[in-house]
Design a protein around this motif. Structure first.
Motif, short mmCIF file in Angstrom:
data_model
loop_
_atom_site.label_atom_id
_atom_site.label_comp_id
_atom_site.label_asym_id
_atom_site.label_seq_id
_atom_site.Cartn_x
_atom_site.Cartn_y
_atom_site.Cartn_z
N ARG A 162 -7.99 -12.27 7.10
CA ARG A 162 -7.59 -11.18 8.01
C ARG A 162 -8.31 -10.12 8.09
NH1 ARG A 162 -1.87 -9.99 7.00
NH2 ARG A 162 -2.93 -8.30 5.38
N SER A 163 -8.85 -9.37 9.18
CA SER A 163 -9.67 -8.41 9.38
C SER A 163 -8.93 -7.11 8.88
CB SER A 163 -10.07 -8.21 10.54
OG SER A 163 -11.05 -6.96 10.92
N PRO A 164 -9.46 -6.30 8.04
CA PRO A 164 -8.80 -4.86 7.74
C PRO A 164 -9.10 -4.07 8.83
CG PRO A 164 -10.93 -5.25 6.65
CD PRO A 164 -10.81 -6.33 7.20
N GLU A 165 -9.92 -4.10 9.85
CA GLU A 165 -10.22 -3.10 10.95
C GLU A 165 -9.31 -3.52 12.01
OE1 GLU A 165 -13.07 -4.84 9.62
OE2 GLU A 165 -13.45 -3.13 8.33
N ASP A 166 -8.95 -4.95 12.24
CA ASP A 166 -8.00 -5.43 13.14
C ASP A 166 -7.10 -6.52 12.42
OD1 ASP A 166 -6.95 -6.36 15.71
OD2 ASP A 166 -9.08 -7.16 16.52
N PRO A 167 -5.92 -5.90 12.21
CA PRO A 167 -4.92 -6.93 11.51
C PRO A 167 -4.44 -7.94 12.54
CG PRO A 167 -4.13 -4.65 12.00
CD PRO A 167 -5.47 -4.73 12.63
N LEU A 168 -4.96 -8.17 13.70
CA LEU A 168 -4.59 -9.14 14.68
C LEU A 168 -5.79 -10.40 14.68
CD1 LEU A 168 -2.68 -7.69 17.31
CD2 LEU A 168 -1.70 -8.94 15.36
N VAL A 217 -14.86 -23.08 10.52
CA VAL A 217 -14.92 -21.52 10.66
C VAL A 217 -14.13 -21.52 12.12
CG1 VAL A 217 -15.70 -19.22 10.42
CG2 VAL A 217 -16.76 -21.11 9.35
N LEU A 218 -12.93 -20.91 12.04
CA LEU A 218 -12.04 -20.76 13.16
C LEU A 218 -11.60 -19.33 13.22
CD1 LEU A 218 -10.50 -21.90 15.73
CD2 LEU A 218 -8.65 -22.44 14.23
N THR A 219 -12.17 -18.65 14.17
CA THR A 219 -11.72 -17.00 14.42
C THR A 219 -10.74 -16.78 15.53
OG1 THR A 219 -13.76 -16.44 13.44
CG2 THR A 219 -12.58 -14.74 14.70
N MET A 220 -9.58 -16.49 15.18
CA MET A 220 -8.49 -16.16 16.31
C MET A 220 -7.92 -14.73 16.33
SD MET A 220 -6.32 -19.32 15.15
CE MET A 220 -6.88 -19.27 13.51
N LYS A 221 -7.67 -14.35 17.65
CA LYS A 221 -7.21 -12.86 17.94
C LYS A 221 -5.63 -13.47 18.10
CE LYS A 221 -6.72 -8.88 18.96
NZ LYS A 221 -7.17 -7.42 18.54
N VAL A 222 -4.66 -12.88 17.18
CA VAL A 222 -3.24 -13.42 17.26
C VAL A 222 -2.52 -12.51 18.38
CG1 VAL A 222 -0.98 -13.53 16.12
CG2 VAL A 222 -3.41 -14.20 15.06
N ARG A 223 -1.46 -12.90 19.16
CA ARG A 223 -0.81 -12.14 19.91
C ARG A 223 -0.10 -10.85 19.41
NH1 ARG A 223 -0.79 -14.87 24.62
NH2 ARG A 223 -1.37 -16.93 24.64
N GLU A 224 0.13 -9.91 19.97
CA GLU A 224 0.73 -8.67 19.08
C GLU A 224 2.24 -9.14 18.89
OE1 GLU A 224 0.91 -5.00 17.91
OE2 GLU A 224 -0.75 -5.34 19.22
N GLY A 225 2.67 -8.74 17.59
CA GLY A 225 4.21 -9.01 17.28
C GLY A 225 4.23 -10.40 16.76
N CYS A 226 3.17 -11.09 16.68
CA CYS A 226 3.13 -12.68 16.02
C CYS A 226 2.56 -12.99 14.70
CB CYS A 226 2.46 -13.55 17.06
SG CYS A 226 3.41 -13.74 18.59
N ALA A 227 1.87 -11.72 14.16
CA ALA A 227 1.16 -12.14 12.80
C ALA A 227 1.89 -12.79 11.64
CB ALA A 227 0.45 -10.94 12.38
N GLU A 228 3.32 -12.24 11.62
CA GLU A 228 3.88 -12.91 10.31
C GLU A 228 4.12 -14.19 10.94
OE1 GLU A 228 8.31 -12.13 8.81
OE2 GLU A 228 7.06 -10.25 8.85
N ALA A 229 4.52 -14.53 11.96
CA ALA A 229 5.06 -16.10 12.47
C ALA A 229 3.78 -16.67 12.35
CB ALA A 229 5.44 -16.13 13.90
N PHE A 230 2.36 -16.36 12.71
CA PHE A 230 1.14 -17.19 12.87
C PHE A 230 0.90 -17.45 11.12
CE2 PHE A 230 -3.41 -16.89 11.88
CZ PHE A 230 -3.67 -17.99 12.81
N GLU A 231 1.04 -16.39 10.37
CA GLU A 231 0.80 -16.57 8.90
C GLU A 231 1.54 -17.75 8.38
OE1 GLU A 231 0.45 -13.36 6.49
OE2 GLU A 231 -0.79 -12.19 7.93
N ARG A 232 2.94 -17.75 8.63
CA ARG A 232 3.77 -18.72 8.20
C ARG A 232 3.40 -19.89 8.90
NH1 ARG A 232 7.87 -15.15 9.27
NH2 ARG A 232 8.19 -16.26 11.14
N ALA A 233 3.29 -19.93 10.16
CA ALA A 233 2.77 -21.53 10.73
C ALA A 233 1.58 -21.84 10.01
CB ALA A 233 2.64 -21.18 12.26
N TRP A 234 0.61 -21.00 10.12
CA TRP A 234 -0.73 -21.68 9.35
C TRP A 234 -0.51 -22.03 7.80
CZ3 TRP A 234 -3.49 -20.60 5.05
CH2 TRP A 234 -4.70 -21.07 4.84
N ARG A 235 0.38 -21.50 6.98
CA ARG A 235 0.43 -21.92 5.78
C ARG A 235 1.11 -23.41 5.87
NH1 ARG A 235 1.77 -16.47 4.95
NH2 ARG A 235 0.32 -15.56 3.22
#
Length: 110
Positions: A42-48, A5-23
């Motif tokens: 992804r957290s609904p309260e904190d989308p990063l 179980v890995l919990t991460m906070k993604v950098r602002e503006g990087c969510a789309e790139a993060f999701e692609r890289a993770w896939r």
């Protein structure tokens, strides 16, 4: 079985790139013997804030992937896109699968 179980906070503006890289990383990891599946949440309260889970048949199969050059390269890509990460390793004690398609989905209660 083992679940990471890995919990991460993604950098602002990087969510789309993060999701692609993770896939991309998940597809590669999924080819390793003993990988039983992975999930991105992804957290609904904190989308990063993301939680990634991966199930492995054994600690040996997980270790083989963790020591691979593939993992090192893929992790380096993800590391650039996140601010922080915490990881837990858990033994799966029990898993309940949903009923099969032919089984009734509801039961009459008396």
């Amino acid at each position: 079985m083992i679940r990471t179980v890995l919990t991460m906070k993604v950098r602002e503006g990087c969510a789309e790139a993060f999701e692609r890289a993770w896939r991309d990383a998940a597809r590669v990891a999924g080819d390793y013997p003993g990988c039983l599946g992975q999930t991105m949440l992804r957290s609904p309260e904190d989308p990063l804030r993301y939680t990634i889970t991966a199930d492995w048949a054994s600690s040996e199969s997980l270790t083989a992937y963790q020591l691979s050059e593939d993992r090192k390269s893929l992790s380096a890509t993800l590391d650039r896109l996140r601010e922080s990460a915490t990881k837990s390793l858990l033994d799966i004690v029990a898993h309940v699968s949903p009923p099969t398609a032919s089984a009734p989905t509801t039961k009459a209660r008396s």
